[in-house]
Motif scaffolding. Structure first.
Motif, PDB file in Angstrom:
ATOM      1  N   GLY A   1       0.820  -1.208   0.000  1.00 15.15           N
ATOM      2  CA  GLY A   1       0.000   0.000   0.000  1.00 15.15           C
ATOM      3  C   GLY A   1       0.852   1.254   0.000  1.00 15.15           C
ATOM      4  N   VAL A   2       0.257   2.359  -0.400  1.00  8.95           N
ATOM      5  CA  VAL A   2       1.013   3.607  -0.528  1.00  8.95           C
ATOM      6  C   VAL A   2       1.510   4.108   0.827  1.00  8.95           C
ATOM      7  CG1 VAL A   2      -0.060   4.333  -2.685  1.00  8.95           C
ATOM      8  CG2 VAL A   2      -1.136   4.931  -0.512  1.00  8.95           C
ATOM      9  N   GLU A   3       0.855   3.718   1.912  1.00 12.22           N
ATOM     10  CA  GLU A   3       1.287   4.121   3.250  1.00 12.22           C
ATOM     11  C   GLU A   3       2.104   3.024   3.925  1.00 12.22           C
ATOM     12  OE1 GLU A   3       0.799   7.185   4.356  1.00 12.22           O
ATOM     13  OE2 GLU A   3      -0.282   7.656   2.510  1.00 12.22           O
ATOM     14  N   GLY A   4       2.409   1.975   3.194  1.00 19.57           N
ATOM     15  CA  GLY A   4       3.131   0.853   3.766  1.00 19.57           C
ATOM     16  C   GLY A   4       4.614   1.112   3.905  1.00 19.57           C
ATOM     17  N   SER A   5       5.330   0.086   4.321  1.00 18.66           N
ATOM     18  CA  SER A   5       6.765   0.192   4.575  1.00 18.66           C
ATOM     19  C   SER A   5       7.530  -0.780   3.694  1.00 18.66           C
ATOM     20  CB  SER A   5       7.060  -0.122   6.048  1.00 18.66           C
ATOM     21  OG  SER A   5       6.390   0.777   6.898  1.00 18.66           O
ATOM     22  N   TRP A   6       8.644  -0.320   3.176  1.00 17.19           N
ATOM     23  CA  TRP A   6       9.528  -1.179   2.400  1.00 17.19           C
ATOM     24  C   TRP A   6      10.906  -0.552   2.330  1.00 17.19           C
ATOM     25  CZ3 TRP A   6       6.113   2.153   0.019  1.00 17.19           C
ATOM     26  CH2 TRP A   6       6.622   2.996  -0.964  1.00 17.19           C
TER      27      TRP A   6
END
Length: 200
Positions: A134-139
Motif C-alpha cells: 500500500g502507498v502508506e506501507g513500509s519497504w
C-alpha cells in the motif's frame, strides 16, 4: 522492459537514504548479512540496478544470511522462487519483475506469502510497492550501482561483422560480472516501519 532500459528512478517520499561502498564480494556478503539481521517476516525489499550490478549476488548472500534452503539464483525465467527457512527465520521469496507487468505480478499472488517471508523483488521499483504494502506501507529500496570503471562493453559475436553486437538473452550474472567489481549500495527506507535508518 527492454535490455537497454535503465532502472526506474527512485520513488519520492523516502524517510532516509544511506550509501555504502562495496569493494568486493566479501563486502557485499557482509552488507547482506547486516541487512538480513534487520529483516523480519513481512519485509519487502525492492532491489534495483542495471544488468550486472550484482542483484543476484547480493540476494544469494542475503539467502545464506537468512539460512534458507536451495540455491538462490536469478529467477529471470521462473519469475518467482520460494526458499524455505532451515531454522526459525523467515522464508525468502525471490522475484524478478524484469519480464512482466503489474498483471503478471498479481498472478504470482505474492500477498499470500508476504506476511511470513522476506520478499525481494528485482526490477520491481514503482510496480510492486503499492500493490504489496500500500502507498502508506513500509519497504526498503536497495539500488546497486556498478562502478563506472567496471562497466562491461558490448561483446561482438564470433564471426560477426565488425560493429555488430551479440544479442544477450541470458540476464543472469556471471562470475566475470561480479568478481572484484566495486559498487555502491544505496538503501532507502519508506513508511513507518523504516522511519529511522538502520545501523549497518
Amino acid at each position: 522492459m527492454s535490455a537497454a532500459q535503465s532502472p526506474a528512478a527512485p520513488i519520492a517520499g523516502e524517510r532516509w537514504s544511506l550509501e555504502v561502498i562495496l569493494e568486493d564480494l566479501d563486502a557485499t556478503a557482509d552488507f547482506a548479512q547486516a541487512l538480513a539481521e534487520l529483516l523480519e517476516p513481512g519485509a519487502l525489499l525492492v532491489l534495483t540496478g542495471g544488468l550486472g550490478a550484482g542483484k543476484t549476488t547480493f540476494t544469494q548472500s542475503l539467502g545464506r544470511a537468512l539460512g534458507v534452503s536451495g540455491m538462490v539464483s536469478s529467477p529471470t525465467f521462473i519469475l518467482s522462487r520460494i526458499h524455505r527457512s532451515q531454522g526459525q527465520g523467515p522464508d525468502l521469496v525471490h522475484v524478478d519483475a524484469y519480464r512482466t507487468d503489474p498483471e503478471g505480478l498479481e498472478s504470482l499472488d505474492l500477498t499470500s506469502t508476504l506476511t511470513e517471508s522476506v520478499t525481494v523483488v528485482e526490477w520491481g521499483r514503482g510496480m510492486v510497492e503499492a500493490a504489496l504494502v500500500g502507498v502508506e506501507g513500509s519497504w526498503l529500496d536497495l539500488e546497486l550501482i556498478r562502478d563506472t570503471g567496471a562497466e562491461s562493453t558490448p561483446q561482438e559475436s564470433p564471426g560477426s561483422n565488425s560493429g555488430e553486437t551479440e544479442i544477450i538473452t541470458d540476464f543472469s550474472e556471471t562470475e566475470a560480472d561480479v568478481l572484484g567489481a566495486r559498487r555502491r549500495a544505496v538503501l532507502r527506507g519508506y513508511g513507518p516501519a523504516w522511519a529511522q535508518p538502520p545501523q549497518l
